[in-house]
Design a protein around this motif. Structure first.
Motif, PDB file in Angstrom:
ATOM      1  N   PRO A  56       9.421 -10.747 -33.097  1.00 51.25           N
ATOM      2  CA  PRO A  56      10.036  -9.492 -32.625  1.00 51.25           C
ATOM      3  C   PRO A  56      10.256  -9.463 -31.120  1.00 51.25           C
ATOM      4  O   PRO A  56      11.245  -8.875 -30.648  1.00 51.25           O
ATOM      5  CB  PRO A  56       9.030  -8.423 -33.056  1.00 51.25           C
ATOM      6  N   ALA A  59      13.425 -11.213 -30.448  1.00 51.75           N
ATOM      7  CA  ALA A  59      14.578 -10.403 -30.884  1.00 51.75           C
ATOM      8  C   ALA A  59      14.918  -9.381 -29.795  1.00 51.75           C
ATOM      9  O   ALA A  59      16.090  -9.210 -29.432  1.00 51.75           O
ATOM     10  CB  ALA A  59      14.268  -9.709 -32.208  1.00 51.75           C
ATOM     11  N   LEU A  60      13.895  -8.727 -29.250  1.00 57.85           N
ATOM     12  CA  LEU A  60      14.163  -7.718 -28.203  1.00 57.85           C
ATOM     13  C   LEU A  60      14.616  -8.365 -26.896  1.00 57.85           C
ATOM     14  O   LEU A  60      15.441  -7.803 -26.169  1.00 57.85           O
ATOM     15  CB  LEU A  60      12.920  -6.852 -27.954  1.00 57.85           C
ATOM     16  N   LYS A  95      15.547  -5.736 -34.897  1.00 60.68           N
ATOM     17  CA  LYS A  95      14.294  -6.494 -34.711  1.00 60.68           C
ATOM     18  C   LYS A  95      13.476  -6.477 -36.004  1.00 60.68           C
ATOM     19  O   LYS A  95      12.981  -7.521 -36.462  1.00 60.68           O
ATOM     20  CB  LYS A  95      13.525  -5.858 -33.533  1.00 60.68           C
TER      21      LYS A  95
END
Ligand code: FAD
Ligand code: NAI
Length: 475
Positions: A56, A59-60, A95
């Motif tokens: 995650p 993803a961010l 995400k």
């Protein structure tokens, strides 16, 4: 009658799920127990890495980098965009979907490899007749046995003493990955890997970010020259990093957090922010394992005591990943998982700690393998250094990102590569070449003589290797 397995893995993070798959490939009957729940209470294997860590966060980092590019860099390419906005809810949903794809992927891999998955908490009950009995407490409670047990229970975020995470205003890595709106002001305590990555995400999205670091040195484990270059880039971006601070009282209320601290000059300061992320390291997790029932030994940090082969104090009980000594990295956990499964099968699994790469996924990225220049000096090793700046690399110029450099450190006599350090664009990918080279005990000249595609960032690696012998061609 308990279900009997050859190998029971407790924990389904990158250490545990990979160990389970490798053990199954080797012909064992394998169970993997993991307690992580998704938003609907269902299984979410993959551990910290998949749910609230590596995946995650990347993803961010990607979403926020696109935002920064649209705002600050598209214009250089003649692309005009106006009114660039970030829909935080959509970014978080993307995400979450990336996380879910990874959770589902692991469940699929368990099926494919005939690993029996149990969703719940695994704990020791007793050791009996050459096997261990493990209770699984999930939607129902059941008991299974394993001849070999692999403990891969990971780690949890360390809290500041007296300042528990409420995940609303005082955030661990978990809350930091699901802040619902860009905070106006954000503070982070600890300018380590999480501090820099999460600080970068929210700065790019528009938060005013201050990172308070206890140590006087920035990224002390990183090669000094590389850390200095990275710091320069972060300063330019407006990521405020205060070194050598002493954090005092932290007062958290509904509206925000107030952090009292003493700066490097000894002056009392106060920082009022909307959110605080505490990223001061992680603690090994053995909560709920009931290791006491079988006499499992822990060290003073709470990590499971293991030898070089990941054997614990108990026969046929192994431990890997964040819950044992060594760097807290997903790929280190995975390598240990494979090695342990192979050792159980009587093979010679091996993990080379000297070639475990590190990557910090900021912009510029920071990556390294092997020893730093300061370590070589401290160890009294005679070495040669060669550096090459991305400023002189054609692909970096075409990308519009010429920050940073590649640095090689090689033995003064034998030319063997002792360390490779990078700061710059996409060095998370470039570092692999250095890892391979070091695994094969290559010399700097080996890399210097290999044909690298043009134009590519990897040419900076070749040129830095040439620089060890003071014969760069493009600088
Ligand atoms: P974990 O991933 O923590 O998995 C342990 C699992 O065991 C969890 O699912 C837990 O619920 C389960 N468990 C624990 N106890 C029990 C029990 N008794 N019964 C059943 N289940 C149990 N590393 C990298 O290499 N690259 C990165 O980019 C990176 N980014 C990160 C970003 C963040 C924000 C964080 C916090 C960490 C990051 N890491 C990264 C570190 C990485 O996540 C860890 O090193 C890695 O997850 C460790 O793997 P593990 O299998 O040892 O443990
Ligand atoms: P960290 O160990 O990387 O950094 C913690 C920082 O906090 C250090 O610089 C330390 O000096 C500082 N600190 C500690 N106590 C403090 C205090 N009281 N006041 C001020 N500063 C203090 O730990 P972090 O960032 O929490 O990450 C945990 C681990 O997760 C990392 O060490 C790494 O193993 C893993 N990780 C890996 C990533 C990657 O590989 N890209 C990304 C994120 C995490």
């Amino acid at each position: 009658m308990s279900q009997a397995f050859d190998v029971v893995v407790i924990g389904g993070g990158p250490g545990g799920y990979i160990a389970a798959i490798r053990a199954a490939q080797l012909g064992f009957q394998v169970a993997c127990i993991d307690e992580w729940k998704n938003g609907k209470g269902g299984p979410a294997p993959g551990g910290t890495c998949t749910n609230v860590g590596c995946i995650p966060s990347k993803a961010l980092l990607q979403s926020s980098e696109h935002f920064e590019h649209a705002n600050k860099h598209f214009a250089d390419h003649g692309i005009s965009v106006s009114d660039v906005k970030i829909d935080v809810a959509k970014m978080l949903a993307r995400k979450d979907s990336v996380v879910k794809q990874n959770n589902d992927g692991i469940l699929y891999l368990f099926k494919k490899n005939k690993v029996t998955f149990f969703h719940g908490r695994g704990s020791f009950t007793k050791a009996e007749a050459g096997a261990y009995e493990i209770k699984v407490a999930g939607a129902k409670e059941e008991s299974i046995t394993g001849k070999h047990i692999i403990l891969a229970t990971g780690s949890n975020a360390r809290a500041l003493p007296g300042v528990p995470f409420d995940e609303e205003t005082v955030l661990s890595n978990d809350g930091a990955l699901r802040v619902g709106a860009v905070p106006k002001k954000l503070a982070l305590i600890g300018s380590g890997v999480i501090g820099l990555e999460m600080g970068s995400v929210w700065r790019r999205l528009g938060a005013e970010v201050t990172i308070l670091e206890g140590l006087p040195t920035f990224l002390g484990a990183v090669d000094e020259q590389i850390a200095k270059e990275a710091k320069k880039a972060f300063d330019k971006q407006g990521l405020k990093i205060e070194l050598g601070v002493k954090v005092g009282e932290v007062k958290a209320g509904k509206g925000g957090v107030s952090v009292a601290y003493t700066n490097a000059k000894g002056e009392a300061q106060q920082l009022d922010v909307d959110k605080l992320i505490v990223s001061i390291g992680r603690v090994p997790n053995t909560i709920g394992l009931n290791g006491e029932a079988v006499g499992l030994k822990l060290d003073e940090r709470g990590a499971i005591v293991v030898d070089d082969d990941c054997k614990t104090s108990l026969p046929n009980v192994w431990a890997i990943g964040d819950v044992v000594r060594g760097p807290m990295l997903a790929h280190k956990a995975e390598e240990e998982g494979v090695a342990v499964a192979e050792r159980i099968a009587g093979q010679h699994g091996h993990v080379n700690f000297n070639t475990v790469p590190w990557v910090i996924y900021t912009s510029p990225e920071i990556a390294w393998v092997g020893r730093t220049e300061q370590q070589l000096k401290a160890d009294g090793v005679a070495y040669k250094a060669g550096t090459f700046p991305f400023l002189a690399n054609g692909r970096a110029r075409a990308l519009g990102d010429t920050t940073g450099m590649v640095k090689f450190l090689a033995d003064a006599k034998t030319d063997e590569i002792l360390g490779v350090h990078m700061v710059g664009p996409q060095v998370s990918e470039l570092i692999s070449e250095a890892v391979v080279a070091m695994e094969f005990k290559a010399s700097a000249e080996d890399i210097a003589r290999i044909c690298h595609a043009h134009p590519s960032l990897s040419e900076a690696t070749k040129e830095a290797a040439l620089a060890v012998d003071k014969r760069t061609l493009n600088f």
